[in-house]
Motif scaffolding. Structure first.
Motif, short mmCIF file in Angstrom:
data_model
loop_
_atom_site.label_atom_id
_atom_site.label_comp_id
_atom_site.label_asym_id
_atom_site.label_seq_id
_atom_site.Cartn_x
_atom_site.Cartn_y
_atom_site.Cartn_z
N VAL A 38 0.85 -1.19 0.00
CA VAL A 38 0.00 0.00 0.00
C VAL A 38 0.89 1.24 0.00
O VAL A 38 1.67 1.46 0.94
CB VAL A 38 -0.94 0.02 1.22
CG1 VAL A 38 -1.81 1.28 1.19
CG2 VAL A 38 -1.81 -1.23 1.25
N THR A 84 -6.39 3.46 -6.06
CA THR A 84 -6.38 2.42 -7.09
C THR A 84 -5.74 1.16 -6.52
O THR A 84 -4.81 1.22 -5.72
CB THR A 84 -5.59 2.87 -8.34
OG1 THR A 84 -4.24 3.18 -7.95
CG2 THR A 84 -6.22 4.09 -8.98
N CYS A 85 -6.27 0.03 -6.94
CA CYS A 85 -5.71 -1.27 -6.55
C CYS A 85 -5.57 -2.14 -7.79
O CYS A 85 -6.53 -2.27 -8.57
CB CYS A 85 -6.60 -1.96 -5.53
SG CYS A 85 -6.58 -1.21 -3.88
N ASP A 86 -4.38 -2.68 -7.96
CA ASP A 86 -4.11 -3.57 -9.09
C ASP A 86 -4.44 -2.89 -10.42
O ASP A 86 -4.95 -3.52 -11.34
CB ASP A 86 -4.91 -4.87 -8.94
CG ASP A 86 -4.33 -6.02 -9.77
OD1 ASP A 86 -3.15 -5.94 -10.13
OD2 ASP A 86 -5.07 -6.98 -10.04
N ASN A 132 -11.02 0.24 -4.24
CA ASN A 132 -10.27 0.07 -2.99
C ASN A 132 -10.29 -1.37 -2.51
O ASN A 132 -9.92 -1.67 -1.38
CB ASN A 132 -10.80 1.00 -1.90
CG ASN A 132 -12.19 0.59 -1.42
OD1 ASN A 132 -12.97 0.00 -2.17
ND2 ASN A 132 -12.50 0.93 -0.18
N VAL A 168 -9.04 -5.44 -3.36
CA VAL A 168 -8.00 -6.14 -4.11
C VAL A 168 -8.00 -7.60 -3.68
O VAL A 168 -8.18 -7.92 -2.51
CB VAL A 168 -6.62 -5.49 -3.88
CG1 VAL A 168 -6.25 -5.50 -2.40
CG2 VAL A 168 -5.55 -6.14 -4.72
N CYS A 211 -1.71 -1.23 -4.07
CA CYS A 211 -2.76 -0.22 -3.98
C CYS A 211 -2.10 1.12 -3.68
O CYS A 211 -1.14 1.19 -2.89
CB CYS A 211 -3.75 -0.56 -2.87
SG CYS A 211 -4.79 -2.01 -3.22
#
Length: 244
Positions: free
Chosen positions: A111, A179-181, A186, A188, A198
């Motif tokens: 993160v 952003t995640c992946d 939010n 993942v 993320c």
């Protein structure tokens, strides 16, 4: 007698192994009869191929046979027995089980906390708390944690997780994006032996001012209204109660 990872795990669950790691089985075979046995062989119901240190056992002698197999997920039980030959007569031993529990290999979640200060703010990534929660909304080990510009790494069991932060507005900041992946989300899903990333981006809020004009109105019959007052900030005409 049969063991797995050196344990006589006759009863489940047995030792815990990571999925994909090598499970080591040992089979201790003893000739309890009074004649020599040849062609000592292990028969395993899960197909473990075992090699015996000795394939001929005199009366009273014993040998150890060993075999390996990649660990699989969940509760695993296999049963084995030994066979040998007394001349042409096949001799079969008792059966013996072994158990282990295959645990999925963990994955990683990094993160990253990014802080932008185009309006003169001074906060850094470490001034914000970041959270990682599991599907039951419980904080994972190590969460919450101070934000990190280089990223905080979490080792997690394969599952879906939610990444969030404390409300930044009280510090004069707003969340620009999360952003995640590579997706605007939010949540993942972490898989074994992979690393997902993320990123939370915050930006400082521009300063503002609100000028409010109050007056007593028609207390004495005066009909003056707010619109009759000329208000300005820095030479710019403004309206009462409006943020600038």
């Amino acid at each position: 007698k049969k063991t797995v990872e050196g344990q006589d795990a006759n009863v489940a669950p047995g030792p815990s192994l990571m999925v994909g790691d090598t499970a080591h089985f040992a089979y201790i075979v003893q000739n309890t009869g009074n004649v020599t046995l040849t062609n000592i062989t292990i028969v395993d119901d899960k197909g473990v191929a075992a090699t015996c240190a000795q394939t001929t056992l005199a009366a009273g002698d014993s040998t150890t046979c060993t075999g390996t197999q990649p660990a699989v997920a969940g509760q695993y039980t296999n049963v084995a027995y030994a066979t040998g030959l007394n001349g042409t007569q096949k001799i079969t031993s008792n059966t013996d089980p072994a158990n282990y529990f295959g645990t999925p290999r963990p994955g990683n979640l990094k993160v990253i906390k990014t802080v932008q200060n185009p309006n003169g703010g001074s906060a850094t990534s470490a001034n914000f708390n970041v959270h990682v929660n599991d599907s039951l909304n419980a904080e994972v080990i190590g969460s919450p944690a101070a934000g990190s510009a280089t990223g905080t790494l979490y080792s997690l069991a394969p599952a879906t997780y939610t990444v969030s932060e404390d409300d930044p507005s009280g510090m004069g900041y707003k969340q620009v994006s999360i952003t995640c992946d590579g997706q605007n989300t939010n949540t993942v899903t972490v898989s074994s032996d992979t690393t997902k990333v993320c990123t939370i981006i915050n930006e400082d809020l521009a300063p503002s001012i609100t000028l409010v004009k109050a007056f007593s109105g028609d207390k004495y019959g005066d009909t003056t209204s707010l619109d009759d007052f000329g208000l300005s900030i820095g030479g710019t005409t403004v309206n009462s109660g409006q943020k600038y």
